[in-house]
Write a protein that holds these residues in place. Structure first.
Motif, PDB file in Angstrom:
ATOM      1  N   SER A   1       0.808  -1.222   0.000  1.00  0.00           N
ATOM      2  CA  SER A   1       0.000   0.000   0.000  1.00  0.00           C
ATOM      3  C   SER A   1       0.842   1.273   0.000  1.00  0.00           C
ATOM      4  N   THR A   2       2.142   1.145   0.209  1.00  0.00           N
ATOM      5  CA  THR A   2       3.021   2.315   0.179  1.00  0.00           C
ATOM      6  C   THR A   2       4.313   1.968  -0.561  1.00  0.00           C
TER       7      THR A   2
ATOM      8  N   ASP B   1      -0.169   2.078  -8.643  1.00  0.00           N
ATOM      9  CA  ASP B   1      -1.055   3.232  -8.578  1.00  0.00           C
ATOM     10  C   ASP B   1      -0.167   4.469  -8.606  1.00  0.00           C
ATOM     11  N   VAL B   2      -0.483   5.408  -9.440  1.00  0.00           N
ATOM     12  CA  VAL B   2       0.342   6.602  -9.600  1.00  0.00           C
ATOM     13  C   VAL B   2       0.333   7.458  -8.335  1.00  0.00           C
TER      14      VAL B   2
ATOM     15  N   GLY C   1       5.667   8.598  -2.222  1.00  0.00           N
ATOM     16  CA  GLY C   1       6.729   8.635  -3.216  1.00  0.00           C
ATOM     17  C   GLY C   1       6.206   8.761  -4.629  1.00  0.00           C
ATOM     18  N   SER C   2       7.130   8.892  -5.549  1.00  0.00           N
ATOM     19  CA  SER C   2       6.799   9.032  -6.960  1.00  0.00           C
ATOM     20  C   SER C   2       6.889   7.683  -7.658  1.00  0.00           C
TER      21      SER C   2
ATOM     22  N   ALA D   1      11.107   4.280 -13.356  1.00  0.00           N
ATOM     23  CA  ALA D   1      12.410   4.542 -13.978  1.00  0.00           C
ATOM     24  C   ALA D   1      13.500   3.722 -13.303  1.00  0.00           C
ATOM     25  N   ASP D   2      13.448   3.619 -11.969  1.00  0.00           N
ATOM     26  CA  ASP D   2      14.433   2.814 -11.244  1.00  0.00           C
ATOM     27  C   ASP D   2      14.361   1.354 -11.655  1.00  0.00           C
ATOM     28  N   ILE D   3      13.150   0.831 -11.784  1.00  0.00           N
ATOM     29  CA  ILE D   3      12.962  -0.570 -12.187  1.00  0.00           C
ATOM     30  C   ILE D   3      13.500  -0.788 -13.595  1.00  0.00           C
ATOM     31  N   LYS D   4      13.184   0.118 -14.499  1.00  0.00           N
ATOM     32  CA  LYS D   4      13.615  -0.032 -15.885  1.00  0.00           C
ATOM     33  C   LYS D   4      15.123   0.139 -16.050  1.00  0.00           C
TER      34      LYS D   4
END
Length: 68
Positions: A13-14, A33-34, A39-40, A46-49
């Motif tokens: 959830s966070t 969920d955006v 956090g963003s 972007a971090d995952i990619k």
């Protein structure tokens, strides 16, 4: 949750909960969920990619937030 009967679903959830997950588990898909409270999710995507383990994983970003 709609996927829970057919898939092994991990729910957070966070952003803080997500970062504490078992990073050794490689998912088949991320759904974010955006509008998480801490956090963003765009930065998270972007971090995952940019990570070798996540660069080829599909990511779905959505929001239930409707603007009037």
């Amino acid at each position: 949750m709609i996927f829970s009967s057919d898939y092994d679903v991990k729910s957070f959830s966070t952003l803080s909960e997500f970062t504490k997950r078992d990073a050794n588990i490689d998912p088949d898909l991320y759904i974010f969920d955006v509008k998480l409270p801490d956090g963003s999710e765009i930065d998270l995507c972007a971090d995952i990619k940019n990570n070798n383990h996540g660069k080829d994983l599909p990511v779905i970003m959505m929001s239930a937030n409707a603007k009037n």
